[in-house]
Scaffold this motif. Structure first.
Motif, short mmCIF file in Angstrom:
data_model
loop_
_atom_site.label_atom_id
_atom_site.label_comp_id
_atom_site.label_asym_id
_atom_site.label_seq_id
_atom_site.Cartn_x
_atom_site.Cartn_y
_atom_site.Cartn_z
N ILE A 176 19.64 -4.32 -2.02
CA ILE A 176 18.34 -3.72 -1.74
C ILE A 176 17.27 -4.62 -2.33
N ILE A 177 16.27 -4.94 -1.53
CA ILE A 177 15.17 -5.80 -1.96
C ILE A 177 13.87 -5.02 -1.89
N THR A 178 13.08 -5.06 -2.95
CA THR A 178 11.76 -4.44 -2.97
C THR A 178 10.71 -5.52 -2.77
N TYR A 179 9.79 -5.28 -1.86
CA TYR A 179 8.71 -6.23 -1.57
C TYR A 179 7.36 -5.62 -1.89
N ASP A 180 6.44 -6.45 -2.37
CA ASP A 180 5.04 -6.08 -2.52
C ASP A 180 4.26 -6.71 -1.38
N LYS A 181 3.61 -5.88 -0.59
CA LYS A 181 2.77 -6.36 0.51
C LYS A 181 1.32 -6.31 0.04
N THR A 182 0.74 -7.47 -0.22
CA THR A 182 -0.64 -7.55 -0.68
C THR A 182 -1.56 -7.82 0.49
N ILE A 183 -2.48 -6.90 0.72
CA ILE A 183 -3.44 -7.04 1.82
C ILE A 183 -4.79 -7.39 1.23
N HIS A 184 -5.39 -8.47 1.68
CA HIS A 184 -6.72 -8.87 1.24
C HIS A 184 -7.73 -8.09 2.09
N VAL A 185 -8.09 -6.92 1.58
CA VAL A 185 -8.80 -5.91 2.39
C VAL A 185 -10.15 -6.41 2.90
N LYS A 186 -10.97 -6.94 2.02
CA LYS A 186 -12.29 -7.41 2.46
C LYS A 186 -12.17 -8.49 3.53
N ASN A 187 -11.27 -9.45 3.30
CA ASN A 187 -11.09 -10.53 4.28
C ASN A 187 -10.55 -9.99 5.60
N GLU A 190 23.14 -6.82 9.20
CA GLU A 190 22.11 -5.83 9.50
C GLU A 190 21.09 -5.74 8.37
N VAL A 191 19.86 -5.37 8.74
CA VAL A 191 18.85 -5.03 7.75
C VAL A 191 18.05 -3.84 8.27
N SER A 192 17.51 -3.05 7.36
CA SER A 192 16.52 -2.04 7.70
C SER A 192 15.42 -2.10 6.65
N VAL A 193 14.18 -1.91 7.10
CA VAL A 193 13.02 -2.01 6.23
C VAL A 193 12.19 -0.74 6.38
N GLU A 194 11.81 -0.14 5.24
CA GLU A 194 11.03 1.09 5.28
C GLU A 194 9.95 1.05 4.21
N PRO A 195 8.79 1.66 4.46
CA PRO A 195 7.73 1.69 3.46
C PRO A 195 8.08 2.62 2.31
N VAL A 196 7.55 2.32 1.12
CA VAL A 196 7.72 3.18 -0.04
C VAL A 196 6.49 4.09 -0.13
N GLU A 243 -11.05 -5.69 -3.06
CA GLU A 243 -10.61 -7.02 -2.63
C GLU A 243 -9.20 -6.98 -2.05
N THR A 244 -8.31 -6.22 -2.71
CA THR A 244 -6.92 -6.18 -2.27
C THR A 244 -6.35 -4.77 -2.39
N ALA A 245 -5.25 -4.55 -1.68
CA ALA A 245 -4.44 -3.34 -1.82
C ALA A 245 -2.98 -3.77 -1.77
N VAL A 246 -2.15 -3.13 -2.58
CA VAL A 246 -0.73 -3.49 -2.63
C VAL A 246 0.11 -2.31 -2.15
N LEU A 247 0.90 -2.56 -1.11
CA LEU A 247 1.84 -1.58 -0.59
C LEU A 247 3.25 -2.08 -0.88
N GLN A 248 4.21 -1.18 -0.91
CA GLN A 248 5.59 -1.58 -1.15
C GLN A 248 6.49 -1.17 0.00
N ARG A 249 7.53 -1.95 0.20
CA ARG A 249 8.55 -1.61 1.18
C ARG A 249 9.91 -2.07 0.65
N THR A 250 10.96 -1.43 1.10
CA THR A 250 12.31 -1.81 0.67
C THR A 250 13.13 -2.27 1.87
N LEU A 251 14.00 -3.21 1.61
CA LEU A 251 14.90 -3.75 2.63
C LEU A 251 16.33 -3.55 2.16
N ASN A 252 17.14 -2.90 2.97
CA ASN A 252 18.58 -2.78 2.73
C ASN A 252 19.29 -3.78 3.64
#
Length: 263
Positions: free
Chosen positions: A32-43, A85-91, A71-80
């Motif tokens: 299982i892998i946890t990812y941080d998705k950083t969005i540069h909101v203003k840009n 096979e892989v599946s990815v879902e938001p946290v 400036e930014t927002a951080v969302l997380q998602r996990t990958l199994n």
């Protein structure tokens, strides 16, 4: 003479041990892998602004919103993952009201879920858009890759850089590790000789990096399409959405939003 024999024997034993270790290198088969998705909101909002004509109501709405945007927002998602096979879902996460509102409008993230089967060349995508469920089943999307000699360590894994161009003509930068040989990643982008642990999408003002890798039993969600509703191909979905939204937004803006659903 005796000393030389011992030295030779010691050298041969060390060489054999090194070869044995190389032959039995550990490649995790699931985890299982946890990812941080950083969005540069203003840009991101400024980029969307360039796609809307002068005088349009949406443009004025964005112009008033940008000064108050973080400036930014951080969302997380996990990958199994497993070998094929892989599946990815938001946290699920509670966001500040401004970010929550943007997400509700579909301007930052669609909460998209992904499933990919590399052995069967199959991809599933599930998301909510405008209060309706969108379900897509198709072949794996293609990406044209060029592997470079740049390296970076991400979440404890040595990763190699590859520059890619998606089927939507979106330029991406990926960092993958062959220490996890499953050819997946944190969204639909795949096809490298190892797991993507870092992904940069300049056009969408998004960076996605693994923050944690757990080598444990995976729980791959193999069927995202259980909800009642129409299952369509990616292209059929694009045509349908363009037909319903084309009256309200320009085609360039639609292309930008549609692409973001898969990233």
């Amino acid at each position: 003479m005796m000393n030389r024999s011992y030295i030779t024997l010691f050298f041969l034993l060390c060489l054999g041990l090194m070869q044995s270790q190389a032959q039995h290198a550990f490649f995790p088969e699931q985890g299982i892998i946890t990812y941080d998705k950083t969005i540069h909101v203003k840009n991101l909002l400024k980029r969307q602004l360039t796609l809307i004509p002068e005088g349009d109501m949406q443009r004025r709405f964005l112009e008033n919103m940008i000064p108050n945007a973080p400036e930014t927002a951080v969302l997380q998602r996990t990958l199994n993952f497993t070998p094929t096979e892989v599946s990815v879902e938001p946290v699920p996460k509670n966001h500040e009201p401004f970010i929550a509102q943007l997400m509700q409008f579909g301007m930052l993230d669609y909460g998209t879920k992904f499933y990919q089967n590399f052995a069967k060349n199959e991809s599933q995508v599930s998301l909510e858009f405008g209060g309706s469920a969108i379900m897509i089943k198709d072949s794996l999307p293609s990406v044209k890759w060029k592997i470079t000699n740049e390296y970076r360590n991400i979440a404890g894994y040595d990763c190699r850089r590859a520059n890619g161009l998606t089927q939507d003509s979106v330029y991406v930068v990926a960092f993958y590790t062959d220490q996890i040989p499953t050819p997946g990643g944190p969204n639909v982008i795949q096809g490298l000789p190892g797991m993507i642990l870092g992904l940069v999408i300049p056009e969408q003002n998004v960076n996605i990096y693994a923050s944690k890798v757990e080598l444990t039993a995976a729980k791959v969600n193999t069927d995202l399409l259980k909800k009642k509703g129409e299952v369509a191909s990616r292209e059929d979905t694009r045509k349908k959405l363009l037909g319903s939204l084309g009256r309200f937004i320009k085609e360039k803006q639609f292309h930008y939003l549609f692409t973001a659903m898969f990233l």
